[in-house]
Design a protein around this motif. Structure first.
Motif, PDB file in Angstrom:
ATOM      1  N   MET A 160      51.543  18.744  10.624  1.00 45.65           N
ATOM      2  CA  MET A 160      50.528  18.545  10.924  1.00 45.65           C
ATOM      3  C   MET A 160      49.576  19.016  12.500  1.00 45.65           C
ATOM      4  O   MET A 160      50.582  19.226  13.100  1.00 45.65           O
ATOM      5  N   GLU A 161      48.354  18.987  12.601  1.00 41.29           N
ATOM      6  CA  GLU A 161      47.845  20.319  13.036  1.00 41.29           C
ATOM      7  C   GLU A 161      47.064  19.465  14.086  1.00 41.29           C
ATOM      8  O   GLU A 161      46.979  18.244  14.478  1.00 41.29           O
ATOM      9  N   GLU A 162      47.358  19.541  15.850  1.00 40.78           N
ATOM     10  CA  GLU A 162      47.450  18.662  16.715  1.00 40.78           C
ATOM     11  C   GLU A 162      45.939  19.558  17.273  1.00 40.78           C
ATOM     12  O   GLU A 162      46.377  20.583  17.850  1.00 40.78           O
ATOM     13  N   ILE A 163      45.098  19.102  17.543  1.00 37.76           N
ATOM     14  CA  ILE A 163      43.642  19.456  17.883  1.00 37.76           C
ATOM     15  C   ILE A 163      43.010  18.999  18.926  1.00 37.76           C
ATOM     16  O   ILE A 163      43.606  17.841  19.305  1.00 37.76           O
TER      17      ILE A 163
ATOM     18  N   ARG B  90      38.322  27.017   9.863  1.00 36.56           N
ATOM     19  CA  ARG B  90      37.779  25.963   8.806  1.00 36.56           C
ATOM     20  C   ARG B  90      38.228  24.855   8.437  1.00 36.56           C
ATOM     21  O   ARG B  90      39.094  24.778   7.718  1.00 36.56           O
ATOM     22  N   LYS B  91      37.500  24.165   8.138  1.00 37.60           N
ATOM     23  CA  LYS B  91      37.591  23.163   7.204  1.00 37.60           C
ATOM     24  C   LYS B  91      39.243  21.633   7.497  1.00 37.60           C
ATOM     25  O   LYS B  91      40.083  21.881   6.266  1.00 37.60           O
ATOM     26  N   LYS B  92      39.778  22.425   8.225  1.00 32.76           N
ATOM     27  CA  LYS B  92      40.805  20.988   9.015  1.00 32.76           C
ATOM     28  C   LYS B  92      40.409  20.482  10.426  1.00 32.76           C
ATOM     29  O   LYS B  92      41.313  19.709  10.824  1.00 32.76           O
ATOM     30  N   GLY B  93      39.097  20.519   9.825  1.00 28.17           N
ATOM     31  CA  GLY B  93      38.568  18.973  10.947  1.00 28.17           C
ATOM     32  C   GLY B  93      38.291  19.516  11.877  1.00 28.17           C
ATOM     33  O   GLY B  93      37.365  18.457  13.652  1.00 28.17           O
ATOM     34  N   ILE B  94      38.253  20.680  12.379  1.00 33.03           N
ATOM     35  CA  ILE B  94      37.419  20.926  13.891  1.00 33.03           C
ATOM     36  C   ILE B  94      36.697  21.530  14.495  1.00 33.03           C
ATOM     37  O   ILE B  94      36.240  20.576  15.343  1.00 33.03           O
TER      38      ILE B  94
END
Length: 153
Positions: A1-4, A94-98
């Motif tokens: 999971m990516e941390e934003i 894009r398309k990752k919730g950023i």
């Protein structure tokens, strides 16, 4: 999971910020800021009374987008309006919730600062952004945007 994470613009990350602005200019088919404009952007961001605020979206330590806003005033509401100037996410991110995280951050700042509304514009050809904003519950206004460039003052 990516941390934003959302990080406030600093002198240290300012070069990354301007490189993201250049990428937005390419996306919008506009002329990117030159050296004079970059100097003014830096001065205006870090002056005693900043003219705008900027935040970077950072994904796993790597800048992936940014948001800028400033405040105007509504005489009808007798409250400030947060004006969203730029919201940009790199194409590959894009398309990752950023974009959602940046947009929600902006909405949260408007609420936290007691604003009566939040305004922004979107280019008529930018269908992905229009769909994003309308899916978020935003309503298009019945106003026309007019502009003078400085050569017309």
């Amino acid at each position: 999971m990516e941390e934003i994470t959302i990080e406030k613009l600093t002198e240290e990350n300012f070069p990354v910020f301007t490189s993201l602005i250049e990428k937005l200019a390419v996306y919008e088919k506009l002329t990117p800021p030159g050296n004079d404009e970059k100097c003014r952007l830096q001065k205006d961001a870090f002056s005693e009374n900043p003219k705008y605020e900027a935040y970077l979206a950072v994904v796993n330590g790597v800048p992936a987008g940014y948001i800028t806003f400033y405040f105007t005033y509504s005489t009808f509401l007798a409250k400030s309006t947060l004006y969203l100037e730029d919201l940009f996410v790199l194409e590959e991110c894009r398309k990752k919730g950023i974009g959602r995280k940046l947009f929600d951050f902006c909405r949260s700042e408007a609420a936290k600062r007691g604003c009566g509304r939040m305004d922004w514009t979107v280019l008529t050809w930018n269908k992905p952004s229009i769909e994003f904003y309308e899916k978020s519950g935003a309503k298009r206004q019945d106003w026309y945007l007019y502009r003078f460039n400085e050569d017309k003052f």
